[in-house]
Design a protein around this motif. Structure first.
Motif, PDB file in Angstrom:
ATOM      1  N   GLN A   1       0.823  -1.199   0.000  1.00  6.46           N
ATOM      2  CA  GLN A   1       0.000   0.000   0.000  1.00  6.46           C
ATOM      3  C   GLN A   1       0.865   1.260   0.000  1.00  6.46           C
ATOM      4  OE1 GLN A   1      -4.317  -0.770   1.936  1.00  6.46           O
ATOM      5  NE2 GLN A   1      -2.777  -0.022   3.340  1.00  6.46           N
ATOM      6  N   ASP A   2       0.281   2.355  -0.421  1.00  4.02           N
ATOM      7  CA  ASP A   2       0.922   3.660  -0.364  1.00  4.02           C
ATOM      8  C   ASP A   2       0.511   4.336   0.946  1.00  4.02           C
ATOM      9  OD1 ASP A   2       0.911   6.719  -0.755  1.00  4.02           O
ATOM     10  OD2 ASP A   2       2.073   6.043  -2.491  1.00  4.02           O
ATOM     11  N   ARG A   3       1.488   4.619   1.791  1.00  2.00           N
ATOM     12  CA  ARG A   3       1.198   5.159   3.121  1.00  2.00           C
ATOM     13  C   ARG A   3       0.472   6.495   3.060  1.00  2.00           C
ATOM     14  NH1 ARG A   3       3.833   8.947   5.948  1.00  2.00           N
ATOM     15  NH2 ARG A   3       3.524   9.013   8.210  1.00  2.00           N
ATOM     16  N   LEU A   4       0.991   7.439   2.295  1.00  8.32           N
ATOM     17  CA  LEU A   4       0.397   8.770   2.242  1.00  8.32           C
ATOM     18  C   LEU A   4      -0.984   8.739   1.595  1.00  8.32           C
ATOM     19  CD1 LEU A   4       3.477  11.012   1.364  1.00  8.32           C
ATOM     20  CD2 LEU A   4       2.361  10.671   3.584  1.00  8.32           C
ATOM     21  N   GLU A   5      -1.148   7.903   0.592  1.00 15.75           N
ATOM     22  CA  GLU A   5      -2.450   7.784  -0.062  1.00 15.75           C
ATOM     23  C   GLU A   5      -3.499   7.273   0.922  1.00 15.75           C
ATOM     24  OE1 GLU A   5      -4.133   4.706  -3.269  1.00 15.75           O
ATOM     25  OE2 GLU A   5      -2.601   6.045  -4.100  1.00 15.75           O
ATOM     26  N   THR A   6      -3.120   6.316   1.761  1.00 17.99           N
ATOM     27  CA  THR A   6      -4.041   5.786   2.756  1.00 17.99           C
ATOM     28  C   THR A   6      -4.404   6.846   3.785  1.00 17.99           C
ATOM     29  OG1 THR A   6      -3.200   3.534   2.480  1.00 17.99           O
ATOM     30  CG2 THR A   6      -4.355   4.015   4.532  1.00 17.99           C
ATOM     31  N   LEU A   7      -3.415   7.597   4.256  1.00 22.12           N
ATOM     32  CA  LEU A   7      -3.686   8.642   5.241  1.00 22.12           C
ATOM     33  C   LEU A   7      -4.571   9.740   4.655  1.00 22.12           C
ATOM     34  CD1 LEU A   7      -0.177   8.961   6.933  1.00 22.12           C
ATOM     35  CD2 LEU A   7      -2.282   8.090   7.983  1.00 22.12           C
ATOM     36  N   ARG A   8      -4.357  10.071   3.397  1.00 21.11           N
ATOM     37  CA  ARG A   8      -5.200  11.085   2.765  1.00 21.11           C
ATOM     38  C   ARG A   8      -6.631  10.585   2.603  1.00 21.11           C
ATOM     39  NH1 ARG A   8      -0.448  12.322  -0.458  1.00 21.11           N
ATOM     40  NH2 ARG A   8      -1.130  10.754  -1.984  1.00 21.11           N
ATOM     41  N   TYR A   9      -6.788   9.298   2.339  1.00 17.73           N
ATOM     42  CA  TYR A   9      -8.108   8.745   2.109  1.00 17.73           C
ATOM     43  C   TYR A   9      -8.969   8.811   3.365  1.00 17.73           C
ATOM     44  CZ  TYR A   9     -11.834   5.562   0.721  1.00 17.73           C
ATOM     45  OH  TYR A   9     -13.068   5.031   0.444  1.00 17.73           O
ATOM     46  N   TRP A  10      -8.376   8.481   4.517  1.00 13.28           N
ATOM     47  CA  TRP A  10      -9.173   8.348   5.729  1.00 13.28           C
ATOM     48  C   TRP A  10      -9.318   9.678   6.458  1.00 13.28           C
ATOM     49  CZ3 TRP A  10     -12.457   4.761   6.037  1.00 13.28           C
ATOM     50  CH2 TRP A  10     -12.210   3.506   5.471  1.00 13.28           C
ATOM     51  N   THR A  11     -10.276  10.452   6.005  1.00 12.62           N
ATOM     52  CA  THR A  11     -10.658  11.667   6.708  1.00 12.62           C
ATOM     53  C   THR A  11     -11.486  11.275   7.935  1.00 12.62           C
ATOM     54  OG1 THR A  11     -12.717  11.874   5.464  1.00 12.62           O
ATOM     55  CG2 THR A  11     -10.740  12.913   4.512  1.00 12.62           C
ATOM     56  N   PRO A  12     -11.587  12.157   8.936  1.00  6.47           N
ATOM     57  CA  PRO A  12     -12.438  11.839  10.094  1.00  6.47           C
ATOM     58  C   PRO A  12     -13.872  11.500   9.697  1.00  6.47           C
ATOM     59  CG  PRO A  12     -11.029  13.707  10.609  1.00  6.47           C
ATOM     60  CD  PRO A  12     -10.816  13.403   9.146  1.00  6.47           C
ATOM     61  N   LYS A  13     -14.385  12.151   8.644  1.00  5.23           N
ATOM     62  CA  LYS A  13     -15.745  11.869   8.192  1.00  5.23           C
ATOM     63  C   LYS A  13     -15.857  10.436   7.671  1.00  5.23           C
ATOM     64  CE  LYS A  13     -19.353  13.629   5.035  1.00  5.23           C
ATOM     65  NZ  LYS A  13     -19.547  12.418   4.224  1.00  5.23           N
ATOM     66  N   ARG A  14     -14.891  10.021   6.861  1.00 12.12           N
ATOM     67  CA  ARG A  14     -14.923   8.652   6.336  1.00 12.12           C
ATOM     68  C   ARG A  14     -14.781   7.634   7.457  1.00 12.12           C
ATOM     69  NH1 ARG A  14     -11.717   9.663   0.867  1.00 12.12           N
ATOM     70  NH2 ARG A  14     -13.424   9.389  -0.610  1.00 12.12           N
ATOM     71  N   MET A  15     -13.924   7.917   8.406  1.00 10.16           N
ATOM     72  CA  MET A  15     -13.749   6.995   9.527  1.00 10.16           C
ATOM     73  C   MET A  15     -15.049   6.871  10.319  1.00 10.16           C
ATOM     74  SD  MET A  15      -9.926   8.190  10.710  1.00 10.16           S
ATOM     75  CE  MET A  15      -9.826   7.158  12.170  1.00 10.16           C
ATOM     76  N   ARG A  16     -15.722   7.968  10.534  1.00  5.73           N
ATOM     77  CA  ARG A  16     -16.981   7.953  11.276  1.00  5.73           C
ATOM     78  C   ARG A  16     -18.044   7.150  10.519  1.00  5.73           C
ATOM     79  NH1 ARG A  16     -17.256  12.897  11.717  1.00  5.73           N
ATOM     80  NH2 ARG A  16     -18.705  13.417  10.036  1.00  5.73           N
ATOM     81  N   GLU A  17     -18.112   7.353   9.221  1.00  3.39           N
ATOM     82  CA  GLU A  17     -19.118   6.655   8.418  1.00  3.39           C
ATOM     83  C   GLU A  17     -18.802   5.169   8.279  1.00  3.39           C
ATOM     84  OE1 GLU A  17     -19.075   8.935   4.844  1.00  3.39           O
ATOM     85  OE2 GLU A  17     -20.465  10.466   5.628  1.00  3.39           O
ATOM     86  N   ALA A  18     -17.516   4.801   8.283  1.00  2.56           N
ATOM     87  CA  ALA A  18     -17.131   3.388   8.153  1.00  2.56           C
ATOM     88  C   ALA A  18     -17.484   2.587   9.398  1.00  2.56           C
ATOM     89  CB  ALA A  18     -15.635   3.269   7.878  1.00  2.56           C
ATOM     90  N   ALA A  19     -17.712   3.272  10.512  1.00  2.00           N
ATOM     91  CA  ALA A  19     -18.074   2.572  11.746  1.00  2.00           C
ATOM     92  C   ALA A  19     -19.460   1.946  11.641  1.00  2.00           C
ATOM     93  CB  ALA A  19     -18.023   3.526  12.931  1.00  2.00           C
TER      94      ALA A  19
END
Length: 381
Positions: free
Chosen positions: A85-103
């Motif tokens: 995986q690409d580390r920076l790409e993963t960090l950019r993908y997971w915004t707090p909003k996406r993390m909240r919705e993925a729960a």
């Protein structure tokens, strides 16, 4: 010794209905909810034919029935490994909003315990909230939420995972069905943007230090059993539903940062054992559970239908807890905790088997053991 009688009637019935050939004109992708046992078709996909559904069901039945009685260890082959995986790409993908919705999972289910729950303060299926802060106790601070994007369903989701002791000090443990999509033909379709957050508390704002007390840990790559190379759906079977993943690190190996890891405990399916007390920790997301906070459940165990699995008597478990650790706890030593299995579904959990786990750990260690110091790089309690 055969500890489990073979269910002759069920097996014969399955054989009688499994003689049809796969319909090659139909879709080869199936949305299998291994936790609930339900099989759903994602809305974006064409409808699957009856023959294809039967083929998948028979594939699962056929592989499951091979686990009864004495289990011969397969010939060891190099595990299947995901792309890096690409580390920076993963960090950019997971915004707090996406993390909240993925729960909040799009499909969820809960099980019912076999016996009345015994967890202090537990609800009707055995869950009780983990006391705050999660960082206070080693078993809960090394357990976290594993975020992922499913490229086939085109949606985000989460599982549970835990840091495990290893030579590289950079590994986590989860379920295979959390890191791959359910397909019936190779190659394996890997989930994307995987990221682990130990002791995650999604009920707090991102500015709160307890939101992600040990930071965000993008996954480097994931390792699953070699059986998935030829038959990806086999990874959804109880004995192969185990995955190891490595993590990128800036602050040092994750074991050092979270001050510990669970000790893997292998089980021999030819002589399966039970445990008088285990504890499950994870992030259930069904019914009354938000998916954003930790719950735990305590239980005694019994042998499951397949010797490669283990059954919890006083825990029902829920979606979102998949991949979470089934821990053998020493009440006298909070820092000595073994992980004997990972959550597979409400009915049985996947043991760490000698013909599955060691190969995953060995390959992961060989690719992540670098620049290690002799002692942890951060102060530990």
């Amino acid at each position: 010794m055969d500890h489990h009688p073979r269910p002759r009637d069920v097996r014969e019935g399955a054989t009688m209905q499994c003689g049809s050939r796969l319909d090659d004109t139909s879709s080869k992708v199936y949305d299998l909810d291994v936790f609930s046992g339900e099989k759903r078709m994602p809305p974006a996909y064409p409808r699957i034919s009856v023959l294809t559904r039967r083929a998948i069901a028979c594939a699962v039945l056929a592989t499951a029935f091979t686990s009864y009685g004495s289990v011969a260890s397969p010939v060891q082959e190099e595990p299947a490994a995901s792309p890096w995986q690409d580390r920076l790409e993963t960090l950019r993908y997971w915004t707090p909003k996406r993390m909240r919705e993925a729960a909040v999972l799009s499909s969820s289910s809960t099980g019912k315990p076999v016996e009345p729950p015994v967890t202090p303060g537990g609800d009707e299926i055995g869950y009780a909230p983990v006391p705050l802060p999660y960082a206070r106790s080693m078993p809960t601070r090394v357990t976290g939420q594993l975020f992922f994007h499913d490229p086939l369903r085109k949606e985000d989701g989460h599982c549970s995972a835990s840091v495990v002791q290893s030579a590289s000090r950079r590994l986590i443990l989860t379920a295979a069905h959390c890191v791959v999509s359910a397909t019936i033909e190779p190659p394996i379709t890997w989930n994307e943007h995987l990221m682990f957050v130990p002791a995650y508390d999604g009920t707090r704002p991102p500015s709160d230090s307890a939101y992600a007390p040990y930071g965000l840990w993008p996954i480097t790559r994931v390792y699953v059993s070699a059986v998935g190379k030829q038959n990806p759906i086999t990874l959804f079977r109880t004995d192969y539903d185990v995955a190891v993943a490595g993590v990128f690190d800036d602050a040092g190996p994750i074991e050092d940062v979270v001050c510990g890891g669970l000790m893997p405990r292998l089980s021999n399916p030819d002589d399966p054992i039970t445990f008088p007390k285990v504890r499950v920790v994870g992030y259930p997301s069904a019914a009354a559970y938000s998916g954003a906070e930790q719950f735990h459940c305590e239980s005694s165990t019994m042998l499951s239908l397949t010797p490669s699995g283990i059954r919890l008597l006083q825990c029902g478990l829920a979606s979102g807890n998949s991949g979470g650790p089934v821990m053998v706890v020493d009440d006298n030593d909070d820092n000595f905790v073994q992980v004997a299995a990972v959550v597979h579904n409400p009915f049985e959990q996947s043991r760490l088997l000698p013909y599955v786990y060691p190969a995953l750990e060995a390959m992961a260690n060989s690719e992540h053991r670098r620049g290690l110091s002799a002692a942890p790089t951060s102060p530990c309690p």
